[in-house]
Design a protein around this motif. Sequence first.
Motif, PDB file in Angstrom:
ATOM      1  N   LEU A  48      -2.238  -7.410  -3.487  1.00 10.98           N
ATOM      2  CA  LEU A  48      -3.522  -7.052  -2.889  1.00 10.98           C
ATOM      3  C   LEU A  48      -3.330  -6.086  -1.725  1.00 10.98           C
ATOM      4  O   LEU A  48      -4.050  -5.084  -1.607  1.00 10.98           O
ATOM      5  N   LEU A  49      -2.336  -6.361  -0.888  1.00  9.46           N
ATOM      6  CA  LEU A  49      -2.081  -5.514   0.275  1.00  9.46           C
ATOM      7  C   LEU A  49      -1.645  -4.112  -0.141  1.00  9.46           C
ATOM      8  O   LEU A  49      -2.157  -3.106   0.380  1.00  9.46           O
ATOM      9  N   LEU A  50      -0.702  -4.011  -1.079  1.00  2.45           N
ATOM     10  CA  LEU A  50      -0.204  -2.701  -1.494  1.00  2.45           C
ATOM     11  C   LEU A  50      -1.274  -1.891  -2.217  1.00  2.45           C
ATOM     12  O   LEU A  50      -1.322  -0.665  -2.092  1.00  2.45           O
ATOM     13  N   ALA A  51      -2.136  -2.578  -2.973  1.00  3.46           N
ATOM     14  CA  ALA A  51      -3.159  -1.870  -3.735  1.00  3.46           C
ATOM     15  C   ALA A  51      -4.334  -1.428  -2.873  1.00  3.46           C
ATOM     16  O   ALA A  51      -4.899  -0.355  -3.094  1.00  3.46           O
ATOM     17  N   MET A  52      -4.706  -2.247  -1.886  1.00  3.10           N
ATOM     18  CA  MET A  52      -5.965  -2.010  -1.196  1.00  3.10           C
ATOM     19  C   MET A  52      -5.831  -1.536   0.244  1.00  3.10           C
ATOM     20  O   MET A  52      -6.827  -1.199   0.878  1.00  3.10           O
ATOM     21  N   ALA A  53      -4.631  -1.506   0.792  1.00  6.23           N
ATOM     22  CA  ALA A  53      -4.453  -1.043   2.179  1.00  6.23           C
ATOM     23  C   ALA A  53      -3.285  -0.072   2.236  1.00  6.23           C
ATOM     24  O   ALA A  53      -2.607   0.164   1.234  1.00  6.23           O
ATOM     25  N   LYS A  54      -3.046   0.489   3.414  1.00  9.59           N
ATOM     26  CA  LYS A  54      -1.974   1.468   3.582  1.00  9.59           C
ATOM     27  C   LYS A  54      -1.094   1.096   4.778  1.00  9.59           C
ATOM     28  O   LYS A  54      -1.034   1.817   5.778  1.00  9.59           O
ATOM     29  N   PRO A  55      -0.399  -0.039   4.682  1.00 14.89           N
ATOM     30  CA  PRO A  55       0.523  -0.393   5.769  1.00 14.89           C
ATOM     31  C   PRO A  55       1.699   0.570   5.791  1.00 14.89           C
ATOM     32  O   PRO A  55       2.109   1.095   4.750  1.00 14.89           O
ATOM     33  N   VAL A  56       2.258   0.794   6.974  1.00 14.49           N
ATOM     34  CA  VAL A  56       3.413   1.692   7.064  1.00 14.49           C
ATOM     35  C   VAL A  56       4.711   0.973   6.734  1.00 14.49           C
ATOM     36  O   VAL A  56       5.721   1.605   6.398  1.00 14.49           O
ATOM     37  N   ASN A  57       4.699  -0.359   6.832  1.00 16.35           N
ATOM     38  CA  ASN A  57       5.909  -1.128   6.558  1.00 16.35           C
ATOM     39  C   ASN A  57       5.506  -2.555   6.216  1.00 16.35           C
ATOM     40  O   ASN A  57       4.607  -3.123   6.840  1.00 16.35           O
ATOM     41  N   LEU A  62       8.629  10.250  -2.574  1.00 13.88           N
ATOM     42  CA  LEU A  62       7.343  10.184  -1.882  1.00 13.88           C
ATOM     43  C   LEU A  62       6.189  10.510  -2.828  1.00 13.88           C
ATOM     44  O   LEU A  62       5.129   9.880  -2.784  1.00 13.88           O
ATOM     45  N   TYR A  63       6.406  11.519  -3.673  1.00 12.50           N
ATOM     46  CA  TYR A  63       5.376  11.894  -4.646  1.00 12.50           C
ATOM     47  C   TYR A  63       5.134  10.750  -5.620  1.00 12.50           C
ATOM     48  O   TYR A  63       3.987  10.401  -5.923  1.00 12.50           O
ATOM     49  N   TRP A  64       6.222  10.136  -6.117  1.00  9.77           N
ATOM     50  CA  TRP A  64       6.076   9.011  -7.041  1.00  9.77           C
ATOM     51  C   TRP A  64       5.329   7.866  -6.368  1.00  9.77           C
ATOM     52  O   TRP A  64       4.408   7.281  -6.944  1.00  9.77           O
ATOM     53  N   ARG A  65       5.736   7.553  -5.135  1.00 10.08           N
ATOM     54  CA  ARG A  65       5.117   6.429  -4.427  1.00 10.08           C
ATOM     55  C   ARG A  65       3.620   6.659  -4.240  1.00 10.08           C
ATOM     56  O   ARG A  65       2.815   5.765  -4.483  1.00 10.08           O
ATOM     57  N   LYS A  66       3.251   7.865  -3.814  1.00  9.16           N
ATOM     58  CA  LYS A  66       1.838   8.164  -3.580  1.00  9.16           C
ATOM     59  C   LYS A  66       1.028   7.986  -4.851  1.00  9.16           C
ATOM     60  O   LYS A  66      -0.051   7.383  -4.848  1.00  9.16           O
ATOM     61  N   ASN A  67       1.539   8.488  -5.966  1.00  9.79           N
ATOM     62  CA  ASN A  67       0.804   8.398  -7.213  1.00  9.79           C
ATOM     63  C   ASN A  67       0.801   6.985  -7.784  1.00  9.79           C
ATOM     64  O   ASN A  67      -0.193   6.542  -8.361  1.00  9.79           O
TER      65      ASN A  67
END
Length: 251
Positions: free
Chosen positions: A184-193, A15-20
């Motif tokens: 674009l989606l992963l960089a600019m938004a925060k989808p849960v899935n 989770l820490y890796w993903r957030k960063n």
Amino acid sequence: MSSFPVSALDRVAKLYWRKNALRRSRRAALGSFRHWDREGESALVEALNTSFDGKDVAIVGNAPNTLGRGFGPHIDAHDLVVRLNLVIPTDHASDLGQRTDFRFVGCTLLDRHRPQIEKLENTSTIITTEKNVDFYDTMNKPVTVYDRRLPQHVMRWLKPLCPEVLSGNNAGPPPRSGVVFLALLLAMAKPVNVVLYGFSQTLDDATTALHYDKGDIITYEPDDYKRNHCDPSLEIRILLALQQRGLIGIN
């Protein structure tokens, strides 16, 4: 001695890796947008944040590997359904679903595409390259626009998310529309899935697609493909790495 089980520590570390990693990816994308300094990019970022944050998203590509697999109800059950380019799923609803909330059009539109554009659903939001703005204006279709240089930057945005694949400078042609929108989606938004359907998982998939009008399977010449897009094996490795990191699912 820690009282946490190893599996719990592993989950915290992931989770820490993903957030960063996502933070670094967003920083790279925003750097590109600031360089362009365009109102369109601000509108695009706002649209992504407003619509996709906290949502369960299906991105539906045009690889024929979805046919006969009955994914339609699963696709329509997601909070948001994004379709790529111009395929309309009418003839394959049981496999491709029926809903379209967003349509990402990365291909360059020509006069031969006009009949298909006329058929597109009016209820979906269209995101497209600025190359197509005049085309849509002549057809009175509202669109959200991105800079035509954006696809050239997405490898840099993806690099923090899959460093084991993108370790060099990865100069060369950009990926196809599906990977561009995913970055674009992963960089600019925060989808849960985020779950992908109809994306290339083999090299054979990468040179075939559903025809945008008839729904037939068409084959691309490998040389033509590589002239316009990056090596398909690189796209496949990127998607598998993102899946292994838990950032996407692939069907």
